[in-house]
Design a protein around this motif. Structure first.
Motif, PDB file in Angstrom:
ATOM      1  N   ARG A  53      -3.459  12.781  -5.020  1.00 36.75           N
ATOM      2  CA  ARG A  53      -4.371  11.904  -4.272  1.00 36.75           C
ATOM      3  C   ARG A  53      -3.572  10.766  -3.635  1.00 36.75           C
ATOM      4  NH1 ARG A  53      -9.566  11.081  -8.333  1.00 36.75           N
ATOM      5  NH2 ARG A  53     -10.235  13.265  -8.387  1.00 36.75           N
ATOM      6  N   PRO A  54      -2.829  11.044  -2.607  1.00 35.13           N
ATOM      7  CA  PRO A  54      -1.970  10.013  -2.017  1.00 35.13           C
ATOM      8  C   PRO A  54      -2.726   8.853  -1.396  1.00 35.13           C
ATOM      9  CG  PRO A  54      -2.029  11.978  -0.633  1.00 35.13           C
ATOM     10  CD  PRO A  54      -2.696  12.346  -1.924  1.00 35.13           C
ATOM     11  N   TRP A  55      -4.021   9.045  -1.165  1.00 33.13           N
ATOM     12  CA  TRP A  55      -4.833   7.987  -0.582  1.00 33.13           C
ATOM     13  C   TRP A  55      -5.342   6.985  -1.616  1.00 33.13           C
ATOM     14  CZ3 TRP A  55      -9.435   8.153  -3.083  1.00 33.13           C
ATOM     15  CH2 TRP A  55      -9.817   9.386  -3.640  1.00 33.13           C
ATOM     16  N   GLN A  56      -5.412   7.421  -2.890  1.00 34.77           N
ATOM     17  CA  GLN A  56      -6.077   6.589  -3.889  1.00 34.77           C
ATOM     18  C   GLN A  56      -5.317   5.298  -4.195  1.00 34.77           C
ATOM     19  OE1 GLN A  56      -7.680   8.691  -7.255  1.00 34.77           O
ATOM     20  NE2 GLN A  56      -7.715   6.867  -8.544  1.00 34.77           N
ATOM     21  N   GLY A  57      -3.989   5.380  -4.298  1.00 29.69           N
ATOM     22  CA  GLY A  57      -3.204   4.183  -4.575  1.00 29.69           C
ATOM     23  C   GLY A  57      -3.331   3.141  -3.479  1.00 29.69           C
ATOM     24  N   PRO A  58      -3.083   3.508  -2.206  1.00 26.97           N
ATOM     25  CA  PRO A  58      -3.259   2.532  -1.127  1.00 26.97           C
ATOM     26  C   PRO A  58      -4.676   1.978  -1.063  1.00 26.97           C
ATOM     27  CG  PRO A  58      -1.968   4.380  -0.362  1.00 26.97           C
ATOM     28  CD  PRO A  58      -2.450   4.744  -1.736  1.00 26.97           C
ATOM     29  N   VAL A  67       1.410   4.965  -2.813  1.00 23.42           N
ATOM     30  CA  VAL A  67       1.108   6.344  -2.416  1.00 23.42           C
ATOM     31  C   VAL A  67       1.395   7.350  -3.525  1.00 23.42           C
ATOM     32  CG1 VAL A  67       1.774   8.208  -0.840  1.00 23.42           C
ATOM     33  CG2 VAL A  67       1.318   5.925   0.061  1.00 23.42           C
ATOM     34  N   PRO A  68       2.552   7.264  -4.230  1.00 20.58           N
ATOM     35  CA  PRO A  68       2.827   8.269  -5.277  1.00 20.58           C
ATOM     36  C   PRO A  68       2.131   8.006  -6.611  1.00 20.58           C
ATOM     37  CG  PRO A  68       4.850   7.245  -4.404  1.00 20.58           C
ATOM     38  CD  PRO A  68       3.705   6.383  -4.025  1.00 20.58           C
ATOM     39  N   ALA A  93       0.831  -1.207   0.000  1.00 30.71           N
ATOM     40  CA  ALA A  93       0.000   0.000   0.000  1.00 30.71           C
ATOM     41  C   ALA A  93       0.866   1.257   0.000  1.00 30.71           C
ATOM     42  CB  ALA A  93      -0.930  -0.007   1.206  1.00 30.71           C
ATOM     43  N   ALA A  94       1.963   1.227   0.747  1.00 32.57           N
ATOM     44  CA  ALA A  94       2.873   2.376   0.783  1.00 32.57           C
ATOM     45  C   ALA A  94       3.515   2.617  -0.580  1.00 32.57           C
ATOM     46  CB  ALA A  94       3.945   2.152   1.845  1.00 32.57           C
TER      47      ALA A  94
END
Length: 256
Positions: free
Chosen positions: A203-208, A197-198, A193-194
């Motif tokens: 939207r750093p939350w969308q990837g995780p 983040v990029p 999940a980390a």
């Protein structure tokens, strides 16, 4: 953990999930436990050259072609085993049979209509999603591809968690079933999940969220598969890779 088991597990992880021609070493359940725990790391390593290929080909031509070439390279670097597992698993589920009847369908060398449709859809979705990534800064592209590729192998770790049986007394499923403990899964999930983040600028939350949601959906699929088959097989693990990676790619681009 003894160094010998770690090295043997790393070797098994790479030979299972890539085409690297490493020398066969010790293979038993303790080593398999290490290999399945390290599966997301192998996925992340595989994602790096795939991301480089996507960035390079997108700079030289249409993004959709770059996405398709990247998907093709991913299949080549894994011998197409995960796609084969996806097809066999979907064919078994589409037969509406359970237990030995479904397992017998999975062992057949041919691919049925359900399996063909599953492969085509997964490849199209992955290529289309990858085509949308090169519009982003290159660190985001790398993060997206690496995270999705790692998440596919993270799904294998979850499928091999303790409490999930093997569908057959032999084969890859019997070797790896029930070998991964929950603390390892929590750490591995947080790490993947980390990585994501990029992947979506701003939207750093969308990837995780895409990673966690994909794993959650795959666990529901796995629950159904285990109920139908009686446990996991090598084909089920391959299907888990493709389904989860595809879902992560969708999560990265649908609202990106």
């Amino acid at each position: 953990m003894p160094d010998g088991r770690l090295i043997a597990g790393l070797r098994l992880a790479f030979t299972t999930f890539t085409i690297l021609p490493l020398r066969a070493g010790r293979v038993d359940r303790p080593v398999a436990a290490v290999a399945m725990a390290l599966a997301p790391m192998v996925g992340a390593a595989l994602g790096i050259p795939l991301a480089a290929l996507l960035i390079g080909t997108a700079a030289a031509g249409p993004a959709l072609v770059a996405g398709a070439l990247t998907v093709a390279a991913g299949a080549l670097l894994t011998r197409g085993l995960h796609l084969d597992g996806l097809a066999d698993t979907v064919d078994a589920l589409g037969s509406y049979r359970s237990g030995p009847g479904a397992l017998e369908i999975m062992k057949k060398p041919d691919v049925g209509p359900f399996g063909v449709a599953a492969i085509v859809l997964v490849l199209l979705i992955q290529a289309g999603a990858l085509a949308a990534l090169p519009d982003r800064p290159w660190p985001a592209v790398v993060a997206g591809v690496v995270a999705a590729t790692a998440a596919g192998r993270l799904a294998v770790s979850w499928a091999c968690r303790r409490g999930i049986p093997a569908a057959r007394p032999e084969g890859l499923g019997a070797l790896v079933a029930g070998t991964v403990n929950r603390p390892t899964l929590v750490v591995a999930t947080a790490a993947v999940a980390a990585m994501a983040v990029p992947a979506v600028p701003g939207r750093p939350w969308q990837g995780p969220l895409a990673v966690v949601a994909a794993i959650a959906v795959e666990l529901l699929v796995l629950r159904h598969v285990v109920r139908r088959l009686g446990g996991i097989t090598g084909d089920v693990l391959g299907a888990s890779v493709e389904i989860t990676a595809t879902l992560v790619y969708l999560g990265l681009v649908l609202t990106g």
